[in-house]
Enzyme design. Structure first.
Site, PDB file in Angstrom:
ATOM      1  CG  ASP A 166       5.329  -4.234 -50.412  1.00 14.30           C
ATOM      2  OD1 ASP A 166       6.518  -4.067 -50.081  1.00 14.30           O
ATOM      3  OD2 ASP A 166       4.648  -3.345 -50.922  1.00 14.30           O
ATOM      4  NE  ARG A 189       2.667  -0.941 -47.395  1.00 20.45           N
ATOM      5  CZ  ARG A 189       2.709   0.196 -46.774  1.00 20.45           C
ATOM      6  NH1 ARG A 189       2.442   1.310 -47.411  1.00 20.45           N
ATOM      7  NH2 ARG A 189       3.020   0.256 -45.496  1.00 20.45           N
TER       8      ARG A 189
HETATM    9  N1  EPU Z   1       7.800   4.741 -43.754  1.00 19.36           N
HETATM   10  C1  EPU Z   1       7.750   4.538 -42.412  1.00 19.36           C
HETATM   11  N2  EPU Z   1       6.659   5.006 -41.719  1.00 19.36           N
HETATM   12  C2  EPU Z   1       5.647   5.649 -42.332  1.00 19.36           C
HETATM   13  C3  EPU Z   1       5.693   5.848 -43.718  1.00 19.36           C
HETATM   14  C4  EPU Z   1       6.796   5.385 -44.421  1.00 19.36           C
HETATM   15  O1  EPU Z   1       8.665   3.945 -41.825  1.00 19.36           O
HETATM   16  O2  EPU Z   1       4.692   6.048 -41.638  1.00 19.36           O
HETATM   17  C5  EPU Z   1       8.973   4.257 -44.508  1.00 19.36           C
HETATM   18  C6  EPU Z   1       8.602   3.145 -45.453  1.00 19.36           C
HETATM   19  O3  EPU Z   1       8.622   1.890 -44.797  1.00 19.36           O
HETATM   20  C7  EPU Z   1       9.675   3.258 -46.499  1.00 19.36           C
HETATM   21  C8  EPU Z   1       9.948   4.756 -46.549  1.00 19.36           C
HETATM   22  O4  EPU Z   1       9.450   5.290 -45.323  1.00 19.36           O
HETATM   23  O5  EPU Z   1      10.827   2.587 -46.083  1.00 19.36           O
HETATM   24  C9  EPU Z   1       9.318   5.484 -47.728  1.00 19.36           C
HETATM   25  O6  EPU Z   1       7.929   5.298 -47.725  1.00 19.36           O
HETATM   26  P1  EPU Z   1       6.905   6.310 -48.412  1.00 19.36           P
HETATM   27  O7  EPU Z   1       5.799   6.542 -47.460  1.00 19.36           O
HETATM   28  O8  EPU Z   1       7.635   7.484 -48.949  1.00 19.36           O
HETATM   29  O9  EPU Z   1       6.414   5.438 -49.640  1.00 19.36           O
HETATM   30  P2  EPU Z   1       4.946   4.963 -49.974  1.00 19.36           P
HETATM   31  O10 EPU Z   1       4.002   6.100 -49.895  1.00 19.36           O
HETATM   32  O11 EPU Z   1       4.631   3.728 -49.213  1.00 19.36           O
HETATM   33  C10 EPU Z   1       5.158   5.526 -52.505  1.00 19.36           C
HETATM   34  C11 EPU Z   1       4.973   4.791 -53.798  1.00 19.36           C
HETATM   35  C12 EPU Z   1       6.099   3.810 -54.005  1.00 19.36           C
HETATM   36  C13 EPU Z   1       7.397   4.570 -54.010  1.00 19.36           C
HETATM   37  C14 EPU Z   1       7.543   5.360 -52.706  1.00 19.36           C
HETATM   38  C15 EPU Z   1       8.787   6.215 -52.650  1.00 19.36           C
HETATM   39  C16 EPU Z   1       2.590   4.731 -54.000  1.00 19.36           C
HETATM   40  C17 EPU Z   1       1.365   3.914 -54.072  1.00 19.36           C
HETATM   41  N3  EPU Z   1       3.715   4.083 -53.770  1.00 19.36           N
HETATM   42  O12 EPU Z   1       5.121   4.542 -51.484  1.00 19.36           O
HETATM   43  O13 EPU Z   1       5.884   3.224 -55.282  1.00 19.36           O
HETATM   44  O14 EPU Z   1       8.457   3.661 -54.134  1.00 19.36           O
HETATM   45  O15 EPU Z   1       6.400   6.225 -52.541  1.00 19.36           O
HETATM   46  O16 EPU Z   1       8.824   7.085 -53.706  1.00 19.36           O
HETATM   47  O17 EPU Z   1       2.559   5.931 -54.201  1.00 19.36           O
HETATM   48  C18 EPU Z   1       5.805   1.502 -56.891  1.00 19.36           C
HETATM   49  O18 EPU Z   1       5.113   2.253 -57.574  1.00 19.36           O
HETATM   50  O19 EPU Z   1       6.265   0.420 -57.351  1.00 19.36           O
HETATM   51  C19 EPU Z   1       6.108   1.884 -55.510  1.00 19.36           C
HETATM   52  C20 EPU Z   1       6.584   1.023 -54.621  1.00 19.36           C
END
Ligand code: EPU
Length: 429
Positions: free
Chosen positions: A119, A95
């Site tokens: 996911d 992702r």
């Molecule tokens: N969200 C939205 N709209 C957006 C972006 C995010 O609704 O445009 C929501 C997401 O659906 C979620 C929340 O906001 O409910 C947080 O999402 P965020 O964008 O902060 O997370 P991410 O970038 O998708 C990264 C890590 C995750 C970690 C989260 C929070 C990576 C590759 N992944 O995800 O890591 O849990 O930040 O800290 O950097 C893992 O490593 O197992 C993992 C899931």
């Protein structure tokens, strides 16, 4: 019959010794995407040997980059004109590959990336990525499962407010803004150490960024960036996993390669549960002599308690004396794996984004299934506190985020093995 990998762990060990954590998955993947912003060879060091990093390497290769891995370093040769398409077959496996959106838009003025979809931890929207890039002047459409962004006249700095401090949206906007004309301000930006790491790498490449680690990032666009060498920040989530595992098994472990201040709230929770925590320079020691006491935990964006440590928090609660209330505020599907914990005898009930746990002295070893990276690690660790053997299936999830997990456990005194088992397949013949 199908052949699948499992991890078998025998409960009862007390973790003891030293463990070294390498670079953070959630930084390394983005630092590899940052490389796209400069023509020439970028070296990302301290990169973990995990599946996700290998997939990101392939994403970059398909964009025309030369990518090789050598002794913990990713060597990335970026052409003058990288490609501008990332296909579903890779994006659905990783992702995080959506993070090529910002840099490719900035470099090429056009990008077409498959939508990753949800996911096992939740729905995971992209609306803030899209709205932020649109504020920088991109036209964005979606069709046939792709997000298509174009900025034929280049990107222009703008003021952007995020509804929520999304890690991914902050990164994509940041990576686009560094090459935009003029000044961009991102308010309510994510403050994770991995964001600071990206800002440091970008700054060394020649970007002008202020406010890294605060909720306002100010970026003054530059014409071009230069390729450099950068070492990835240590993985606080892997470090936190070892910290919780130590507390749960009443062990004594020193974790090297992670700054304890990046785990402040998590380590403080362990102290409330009865652990002794000694912070050091890029290391910390956790010691627990008695059964952990129940503590309530609430996940929040950094510097709050990390959602990625939620399975470990539930594991701790499951073996603590007393009742704990664990609240998840980031992902709507994070409790999906709780049924697997229940198979291990954990007394957990969930309601919406809350889980109430009544701790038990010991869990009961059983076959269970990893549903995502962190749940997988959490189940293995819960198995350390169970009678008998716990067999965790679907370990490809764990391989995505934990390098050397089995050998690290073995070095800390656990009877553990990785094995290939056969599973029946069913058909109509
Ligand atoms: N969200 C939205 N709209 C957006 C972006 C995010 O609704 O445009 C929501 C997401 O659906 C979620 C929340 O906001 O409910 C947080 O999402 P965020 O964008 O902060 O997370 P991410 O970038 O998708 C990264 C890590 C995750 C970690 C989260 C929070 C990576 C590759 N992944 O995800 O890591 O849990 O930040 O800290 O950097 C893992 O490593 O197992 C993992 C899931």
């Amino acid at each position: 019959m199908a052949r699948v990998d499992v991890i078998r762990v025998k409960g009862g060990a007390r973790l003891a010794g030293d463990v070294t954590v390498v670079g953070a998955k959630n930084s390394a993947l983005k630092l590899m995407a940052v490389a796209l912003l400069a023509e020439g060879r970028t070296v990302v060091a301290n990169v973990p040997r995990i599946t996700d990093v290998a997939i990101m390497g392939e994403v970059l290769r398909r964009l025309g980059c030369g990518v090789s891995f050598d002794g913990g370093e990713a060597l990335i040769d970026v052409p003058a004109e990288p490609g501008s398409e990332a296909d579903y077959d890779l994006v659905r496996r990783l992702r995080a590959s959506i993070c090529v959106l910002g840099p490719l838009l900035a470099r090429r003025g056009y990008v077409r990336v498959a939508l990753p979809g949800g996911d096992m931890i939740g729905s995971r929207g992209l609306d803030m990525h899209v709205a932020g890039l649109a504020r920088l002047g991109a036209q964005i459409t979606g069709e046939h499962g792709f997000v298509i962004a174009s900025a034929p006249n280049g990107l222009r700095g703008a003021k952007i407010w995020l509804d929520f401090p999304s890690v991914g949206a902050t990164e994509n906007i940041l990576m686009a803004a560094v090459l935009a004309k003029g000044v961009t301000e991102i308010d309510n930006a994510a403050r994770e150490p991995e964001i600071v790491d990206i800002c440091q790498m970008l700054t060394t490449m020649g970007a002008r960024i202020e406010g890294a680690g605060t909720s306002t990032l100010t970026i003054e666009g530059v014409d071009a960036l230069k390729p450099i060498r950068h070492a990835t920040v240590g993985d606080r989530i892997v470090g936190g996993t070892w910290a919780f595992a130590t507390a749960m098994t009443r062990g004594d472990v020193t974790v090297h390669g992670v700054r304890p201040e990046y785990l402040e709230i998590a380590l403080d929770k362990l102290v409330s549960a009865g652990a002794v925590v000694e912070p050091g320079d890029n290391c910390f020691r956790v010691r627990m002599d008695d059964r952990p006491k129940a503590v309530d935990i609430v996940t929040l964006p950094y510097p709050g308690f990390a959602t990625d440590l939620l399975p470990m928090a539930l594991g701790l609660a499951a073996v603590s004396s007393g009742s704990s209330l664990i609240t998840e505020n980031i992902f709507d599907g994070r409790f999906m794996f709780v049924n697997e914990m229940v198979r291990l005898g954990a007394d957990i009930r969930t309601d919406g984004h809350h889980a109430v746990t009544n701790g038990r002295e010991r869990l009961s070893g059983a076959p269970v299934r990893a549903t995502d990276i962190r749940a997988g690690a959490g189940l293995v660790i819960a198995g350390l506190c169970a009678d008998g053997v716990t067999e965790v299936g679907e370990v490809h999830h764990i391989d995505r985020g934990y390098p050397d997990f089995v050998s690290d456990l073995a070095n800390l005194g656990v009877e553990v093995e990785r094995a290939v088992v056969t599973e029946p397949t069913f058909d109509f013949s």
